[in-house]
Design an enzyme around this catalytic site. Structure first.
Site, PDB file in Angstrom:
ATOM      1  N   CYS A  66       6.092 -38.507 -13.120  1.00 30.15           N
ATOM      2  CA  CYS A  66       4.850 -38.965 -13.562  1.00 30.15           C
ATOM      3  C   CYS A  66       3.889 -39.343 -12.386  1.00 30.15           C
ATOM      4  CB  CYS A  66       4.853 -40.452 -14.361  1.00 30.15           C
ATOM      5  SG  CYS A  66       5.462 -41.692 -13.282  1.00 30.15           S
ATOM      6  N   ARG A 120      -3.799  -0.896  -6.800  1.00 31.84           N
ATOM      7  CA  ARG A 120      -3.168  -2.349  -6.633  1.00 31.84           C
ATOM      8  C   ARG A 120      -3.509  -3.167  -8.082  1.00 31.84           C
ATOM      9  NH1 ARG A 120      -6.423  -4.620  -1.468  1.00 31.84           N
ATOM     10  NH2 ARG A 120      -8.426  -4.617  -2.458  1.00 31.84           N
ATOM     11  N   SER A 127      11.806 -42.074 -14.272  1.00 28.46           N
ATOM     12  CA  SER A 127      10.459 -41.506 -14.246  1.00 28.46           C
ATOM     13  C   SER A 127      10.174 -41.386 -12.638  1.00 28.46           C
ATOM     14  CB  SER A 127       9.511 -41.930 -14.942  1.00 28.46           C
ATOM     15  OG  SER A 127       8.330 -41.218 -14.754  1.00 28.46           O
ATOM     16  N   HIS A 132      -7.877 -43.535  -4.433  1.00 32.08           N
ATOM     17  CA  HIS A 132      -7.838 -43.865  -5.879  1.00 32.08           C
ATOM     18  C   HIS A 132      -9.151 -43.051  -6.623  1.00 32.08           C
ATOM     19  CE1 HIS A 132      -9.871 -47.250  -8.431  1.00 32.08           C
ATOM     20  NE2 HIS A 132      -8.671 -47.408  -8.652  1.00 32.08           N
ATOM     21  N   LYS A 180       0.785  -1.185  -0.049  1.00 33.97           N
ATOM     22  CA  LYS A 180      -0.104  -0.148  -0.006  1.00 33.97           C
ATOM     23  C   LYS A 180       0.855   1.190   0.012  1.00 33.97           C
ATOM     24  CE  LYS A 180      -3.484  -0.069   2.611  1.00 33.97           C
ATOM     25  NZ  LYS A 180      -4.978  -0.057   1.913  1.00 33.97           N
ATOM     26  N   ARG A 218      -3.280   2.627   8.491  1.00 35.34           N
ATOM     27  CA  ARG A 218      -3.402   1.459   8.120  1.00 35.34           C
ATOM     28  C   ARG A 218      -2.255   0.780   8.008  1.00 35.34           C
ATOM     29  NH1 ARG A 218      -6.516   4.781   4.105  1.00 35.34           N
ATOM     30  NH2 ARG A 218      -8.819   4.052   3.961  1.00 35.34           N
ATOM     31  N   TYR A 256      11.123 -33.688 -18.708  1.00 32.43           N
ATOM     32  CA  TYR A 256       9.815 -33.294 -18.922  1.00 32.43           C
ATOM     33  C   TYR A 256       8.935 -33.629 -17.566  1.00 32.43           C
ATOM     34  CZ  TYR A 256       9.079 -38.403 -18.969  1.00 32.43           C
ATOM     35  OH  TYR A 256       9.117 -39.803 -18.440  1.00 32.43           O
ATOM     36  N   MET A 286      -4.229  -6.029  11.717  1.00 31.75           N
ATOM     37  CA  MET A 286      -5.089  -5.057  11.720  1.00 31.75           C
ATOM     38  C   MET A 286      -5.261  -4.125  10.431  1.00 31.75           C
ATOM     39  SD  MET A 286      -4.921  -1.482  13.920  1.00 31.75           S
ATOM     40  CE  MET A 286      -4.638  -0.387  12.299  1.00 31.75           C
ATOM     41  N   GLY A 315      -6.147 -11.209   9.452  1.00 34.13           N
ATOM     42  CA  GLY A 315      -5.590 -11.550  10.829  1.00 34.13           C
ATOM     43  C   GLY A 315      -4.956 -10.230  11.203  1.00 34.13           C
TER      44      GLY A 315
END
Lengths: 899, 899
Positions: B845, B353, B778, B469, B26, B97, B865, B108, B106
């Site tokens: 995988c 923002r 893998s 499963h 801010k 603020r 990959y 202020m 949580g």
């Protein structure tokens, strides 16, 4: 130019005993005996490096090998003076033997009488004036050589021999005369030619090279390869070849052959012990056709033999042998096993090596030698195979008793025991209460069977492996156990077991031998172990030598007492769950599990608290002044719930709920993989009140014992199955708070530490963080092995057989720690844990704590202690001592012992 | 001297947007807006370093802070010219603020109107000529301040307010006049004094320090601490405090307050979008008492609003705002979410923002901005949360449809689906065959249910977690799934489900929303996803940016087609066991299991071979030219056996054996922990003929496809569950032999590699050895997570709730890879595997292959990959692109996105 061949003979040798790697065991000792001036037939050793060369160069020999062998052969001829290899008149014969660093089944053993052919056999006949001897030697040579070198199977020759004996109408080979043997030789040679398509080699040099090649070739037979893999023997060790002038114990009545031990190998008594045969060759002793005679009169008398002792028959040779016995022991500083031959009244030594012996003998020899100053105490400690102590600590079957073996299984827990077969834990307990001895027979055991296992003399299961519940618990309790006897079918309903068409009912006597894995019919007498003074003496020396502590895993006062008797220095693992299975407790425990809120659980736990406190009080009294590691509740809650409908109803009635509630809760708690489920610290995270109750029971008991006796235990509160540091952080706070409360209430602060069991791979990796909370780590290598391998020890039995057959695993990782995998994780955890907290206490409490190779590993990575079953404490003490003595070379203990 | 305070206002500022770490989001943006020359009420920011100092020094402030704050306050006074903080006549009021780097529940939030007291309120009344406004501001201030700074709960004030309204007989706060509010203030102050034992602070400086302390104090509230732990926000980031001159939107009709987005946050359209209220303060908008008006006429028209747009009411201010909109977007290069206030016709900007947006809007904005040149394509790719794509790829509930939610469970697989409730897989298949849409309802699913899951539109289970499963298979198939809906009780026998007193029978319609985890009664209409051109464009850019390949886990031709449609570059995991569950196959499979010798097994496997070959042929055609990783049979054999007595009888009849044989075999195969049992390569070691048959099916299919189409696949034969190198050595020999045989028989050599799934901790540690045999690894991170944590994903559901509650785990390790534990093992294996074989192919995988944070991890350690469910392929492509763009900072992606 490399030296490939080492000569020996005539009181000189190019090799030495410590050149075992190059010359193999046999060759090195032959050289050493020559250097000692003992009478050894001259010969030479082709080094193991030739074997290595052979395989690295497409099965070919070094260029200069032939020249060196020729020179060495000439050396033998010089030493025997009037014989020459291949000489028609005075032929020199040789033996060819393999000789690796470690003796190995599957290797070519021996070819005798090499150098004989159609010509030289006549020379030998003339020279010995004994044609029968000459042709007998020739036919033996043809058979032996053809078999091991040319690959012609024995049966070919047996067939011909039988035919000849039939023709001549005789029974024994020895009844065949020289002519008959001459004919036999002709037939043998024809059969060989038939089999290999070429005549039996007549050139002695060709014979020699053939035999050398066969020795090297046998290094890579499948059997030898598998043996090496299983015993961790590197392939590049190679084997040596020994070529040695033949001497003959079968040339007449002034000839003999024999073997001897410098001390009695079964008792260890310092007495010369051996056997010999007059006019015989070594193989006759092995064949068992003639009864061997004793060396000494004392030996003859002790065994009630009527045959004369060598001491009487050949007193000069005997005196010479006695002298050699003394010189070898003084020189090798260990009991020797020797082979000798007497040719025409002259003694020749053919081999010496450290002799095999029983454990009792090993103890006695080690202690005697150390006390006489021949060896030092460390050496004496190193002479005993720790594992072998196991047989000393339990009753064994009377070796003279008859036995009818009806099944075999795994030797899961040593000791022999007889009793009436019973098929439920309750029955075992009931019968035991009446003073009956029982053997508990189960398909497999579960924690609910503990009371029955405790009441039984022995345990027999038809499923499960060496680390199944039955096996682990039986070893812990010191009960004999045969596990996984798969041929037996147990029918719990009819209370019978069936095996091989036989049915054994409830109450019939059976005997189990947990050391051999055998199940026998009826009662087989057993003998109690006698722990002689030698055992105590050696253990004392071991304790001086070792640097690691040894504790026991003990859950009951009885275990704790046994542990102290066997020399444990504290408890490394006190499992608390077994305490919950006893009569009243299981009721309260089930109430707790059935409660659907914290208040209900607390009410049930309040009932358990005083009972649990009592358990600890007893144990702490026995262990006062010593550390006691108490593991908080570990198994999943469903293990405490009943399985059958009737028992469920009983539990429902006791808890005042309906059976559907019990059933529903059981279903809720059911797990696909309980090993990886809601257990260990996860229980305490879910139900912190359990942890609170246990911490309170521990601390109240500790304070009470200290008040009563003036000395409390050092409590090590162990939180199991930590995967994440935060778990321990949360639970440590609870334990610390309870300690504060107890201190405030009683005015005394219990001495305690909080630590964790490291039993998950993740815990090993995150040990640095976990050590911020933990004051000690105890490696739970059973579970760590299960998770690292992804292998359930309860289920592995069904397929590990295929793994053993194919040599995939060198050893069962639940028995001896997997140094490469599990071991690396333990090393990582040790290093990371110490980095965070240099004085962190580190121990191991898995089954591995009682395995010598694993103990050596623990010593190497610097653990503070190992903990094992009470009955294995002496083994661990000895193994720890040996590891300390071996120092950084501790990891080769397993291999070295094979050699 | 450190600089603790940064001033801004009047077109100047000491801070900047890129000083977010020091000034919080801010504060940095307020400074930046000043530098842009936008109208921002003057103020100052106390840095996050003060917060850090505060906690490092026992909650005390730096010595020189007070002086710097005084100077900054004076700076505000200079800028507002004629007002002073605490001045009785012309009081300067401020807002206080918090402003952390990442916004955090949580913490202020805000105190407005600070500086008011009994004296200054009168000044404000006079100055504004509006006593009602002044007292309203004062009573709001007392309530807000007392609540957040003094800890006096809201209800205290609500009570008093209600009393006052009752007394005056009015309904709304706004109906209270100045006098009433004055009385209210007196009552409020009395209540505060009562509660805290001291009068409400009248000194504005004391008020200010109180508010600053409250902001810093709120950094360590339990809620904030837990939030940070769960989101991986370091504690030492700290929060900043912003103090800013108040401007008032509620001083009359030339005043207003509003919020705006520079583009439409729900569609992404490049249109100004916002709401405002005349004569109101920000909190009135939030309170929802008055209906907000649209900024633009277009917005007003589109929403059918009758209230005038700001464009009409305050055209000048609107023009100014439009200008600011353009400047902010050009400057920040992203859609902005702004707050503003109009005081007496003057526009003030209070915040800007980056604006939150829907995924569709995010795509459109990113593509538009990149195409207009405002951002580059890499930036555009980075603007989309990959996870968010999931909702685009499945049908969703019609947002306008009514719904009756009857239960909630876990959002296990996205998509919404309606159908008739069915309770068995067979029924699902039968109904689907008739063209019915069904939802398969099960307590939990097993591999035997696969055909039913495939036939169903959606799946609902009452047990199991996100990686049960049902969940895993449903995600793989792209079926909607709600798992673990624990409130529902399924009765398979009566084919009903019960929930909240309601019973739903077989055939009744239900709807599941797998994205929300909700179960609804009846049929709720759904809308199909429209994958607009923006999606395609952005994915194209992502593919250019990424360096890792993306494959799919696909077991069926249907999956394979979906995978290619979604852009998969091959198959990373083709499980073969699902193929065995179909009708004819399971019969043959069971025959094999019941066979008691190799010949019997081979006979059964011969029946399976052609069917399995067909499966592969189909898949290979779809994937020709691409790599296909086929995993050999993995699950334990007992999964294929029936459970109920009737089905056992059927199997017995089909196999021509008696039911006892089936029962006995089932008992033999039963395992305590199947996850750690006789499965994976252990099956092939025990029964090599299974491996042979599968290798043959693969190679024959590959050759056939190549012959038919001219292009075969690249087969990667994957051996699962390797723990020991020798396992792979043995099986690779078999696979290579079969390849040779197929090559000889067909005249073509299939293109293939042999590799392994690395899924056990031991395999990771021994990767160097294993890579001697394996041409690819893998990582099977599902099982690796299970073994590393010792945690069964099927069983974890029951207790992970306690872990989440206590913040022990930052995230579910089955959803996002546990970088610290499992990740280290994967890194170790990667490094060791590459050391042996530098060109080894490495992929993942597990389920993690479709999780963006895990994909970033894979990119960081250099895998080749990732492979994931077909439906997650776009997510993985995008995540891989973002990881490549982020480079070595990839591991902070998760945190940065929060900020």
């Amino acid at each position: 130019m490399s030296k490939w061949v080492f000569e020996f003979g005539d009181g000189a040798a190019e090799g030495r005993a410590d050149m075992r790697e190059l010359l193999g065991g046999k060759g090195a000792n032959l050289a050493e005996m020559c250097l000692l001036g003992l009478p050894v037939p001259p010969g030479f050793t082709i080094t193991t490096e030739v074997c290595t060369y052979y395989y690295q160069n497409g099965r070919s020999y070094p260029d200069d090998l032939a020249k060196q062998i020729d020179a060495a052969l000439a050396g033998i001829e010089t030493k025997v003076a009037d014989m020459k290899f291949g000489d028609a008149k005075a032929p020199l014969l040789v033996s060819v033997r393999s000789g690796a660093r470690a003796s190995m089944p599957g290797m070519m053993d021996t070819v005798l009488n090499l150098g004989l052919n159609d010509e030289t056999v006549e020379g030998l006949a003339a020279l010995s004036a004994n044609p029968r001897f000459a042709y007998d030697s020739y036919r033996r040579f043809i058979q032996m050589y053809s078999n091991v070198v040319l690959g012609v199977e024995h049966y070919n020759f047996e067939e011909i021999l039988d035919l000849h004996k039939e023709e001549r109408n005789v029974q024994l080979d020895t009844e065949l005369d020289a002519d008959a043997l001459k004919n036999l030789v002709v037939a043998y040679k024809a059969r060989v030619e038939d089999a290999i398509g070429a005549p039996f080699p007549q050139d002695p040099r060709e014979q020699l090279w053939g035999a050398i090649g066969a020795v090297f070739g046998s290094w890579m037979t499948p059997r030898a390869v598998t043996y090496r893999r299983l015993h961790g023997i590197p392939e590049d060790w190679g084997t040596a070849v020994n070529v040695q002038a033949m001497v003959f114990g079968n040339m007449g009545d002034d000839c003999a052959t024999g073997v001897a031990f410098t001390r009695d190998p079964s008792t260890g008594e310092n007495a010369f012990y051996g056997e010999y045969l007059v006019n015989a060759q070594g193989e006759d002793v092995v064949a068992g056709i003639r009864t061997p005679q004793h060396l000494t009169v004392a030996g003859k008398d002790a065994n009630g033999s009527e045959l004369p002792a060598m001491e009487e028959v050949m007193p000069d040779v005997f005196t010479q042998l006695c002298d050699i016995r003394g010189r070898l022991e003084t020189h090798y500083r260990d009991m020797q096993d020797v082979e000798f031959t007497v040719q025409n009244g002259k003694l020749w030594m053919l081999q010496t090596r450290n002799g095999k012996r029983t454990t009792q003998a090993a103890l006695r020899i080690a202690v005697d030698m150390a006390e006489s100053g021949l060896i030092d105490r460390s050496t004496a400690v190193g002479r005993i195979e720790p594992q072998a102590l196991d047989q000393l600590l339990h009753p064994a079957l009377d070796p003279n008793a008859e036995r009818i073996v009806i099944a075999t299984g795994l030797p899961a827990s040593p000791g022999a025991a007889s009793g009436k077969a019973v098929f439920t834990a309750d029955e075992a307990e009931a019968e035991a209460a009446k003073g009956e001895r029982v053997i508990l027979v189960r398909t497999e055991t579960s924690p609910e069977d503990i009371h029955g296992m405790h009441a039984a003399q022995g345990i027999l299961t038809t499923r499960g492996g060496m680390t199944s519940h039955a096996a682990v618990v039986a070893r812990g309790m010191g009960r004999a156990c045969v596990a996984g006897a798969g041929d037996i079918q147990v029918d719990e309903k009819t209370r019978t077991m069936k095996v091989g068409g036989r049915t054994i009912k409830d109450g019939e006597w059976i005997t189990v031998d947990g050391a051999a894995g055998e199940v026998m019919l009826g009662e087989v007498p057993t003998v109690k172990p006698e722990l002689s003074g030698d055992f105590a003496t050696l253990m004392e020396w071991a304790d001086v030598a070792r640097t690691m502590g040894v504790r026991a895993n003990a859950d009951t006062p009885e275990d704790a007492r046994t542990a102290r008797d066997f020399g444990a220095e504290g408890i490394g693992l006190c499992r608390t769950e077994h305490m919950f299975f006893e009569a009243e407790r299981i009721v309260a425990m089930r109430e707790m599990i059935l409660a659907d809120n914290e208040a209900g659980r607390r009410a049930a736990l309040d009932k358990i608290l005083p009972m649990q406190r009592e358990d600890f009080t007893e144990i702490f009294k026995i262990m006062r002044g010593l550390p006691v590691t108490i593991r908080l509740l570990d198994p999943p809650l469903h293990e405490f719930l009943p399985r059958g409908a009737q028992e469920m109803q009983e539990v429902a009635d006791a808890a005042g709920v309906d059976i559907d509630t019990v059933r529903r809760r059981a279903t809720e708690l059911h797990e696909a993989n309980p090993m990886l489920g809601h257990r260990g610290c996860r229980l305490a995270i879910s139900y912190p009140e359990i942890c609170e109750m246990q911490a309170r029971a521990i601390f109240e008991a500790a304070v009470a014992v200290e008040k009563e006796t003036g000395e409390g235990p050092i409590c090590e509160v162990m939180v199991p199955l930590i995967a994440v540091q935060e778990e321990l952080e949360i639970l440590k706070k609870i334990i610390d708070r309870v300690a504060d409360e107890v201190a405030a209430e009683t005015g005394r602060r219990p001495a305690y530490m909080v630590g964790t069991m490291i039993e998950l791979p993740r815990a090993c990796l995150r040990a640095a963080e976990i050590a911020e909370q933990a004051e000690f780590f105890s490696y739970g290598t059973n579970d760590l092995t299960q998770t690292t391998f992804g292998l359930s020890r309860d289920d592995a039995g069904s397929f590990l057989q295929y793994y053993e057959k194919q040599g995939i695993l060198e050893h069962d990782p639940f028995t001896s720690i997997d140094v490469d995998g599990v071991g690396e994780l333990v090393s990582i955890a040790t290093e990371r844990g110490r980095r965070t907290r240099p004085d962190i206490k580190l121990g191991i409490c898995g089954e591995h704590g009682g395995d010598p190779a694993s103990v050596a590993f623990c010593n190497k990575i610097g653990l503070d202690y190992v903990s094992c079953s009470p009955f294995r404490v002496p083994i661990a003490r000895l193994a720890a001592a040996q590891a300390a003595i071996a120092g950084d070379d501790g990891d080769v203990v397993r291999i070295a012992r094979e050699a």
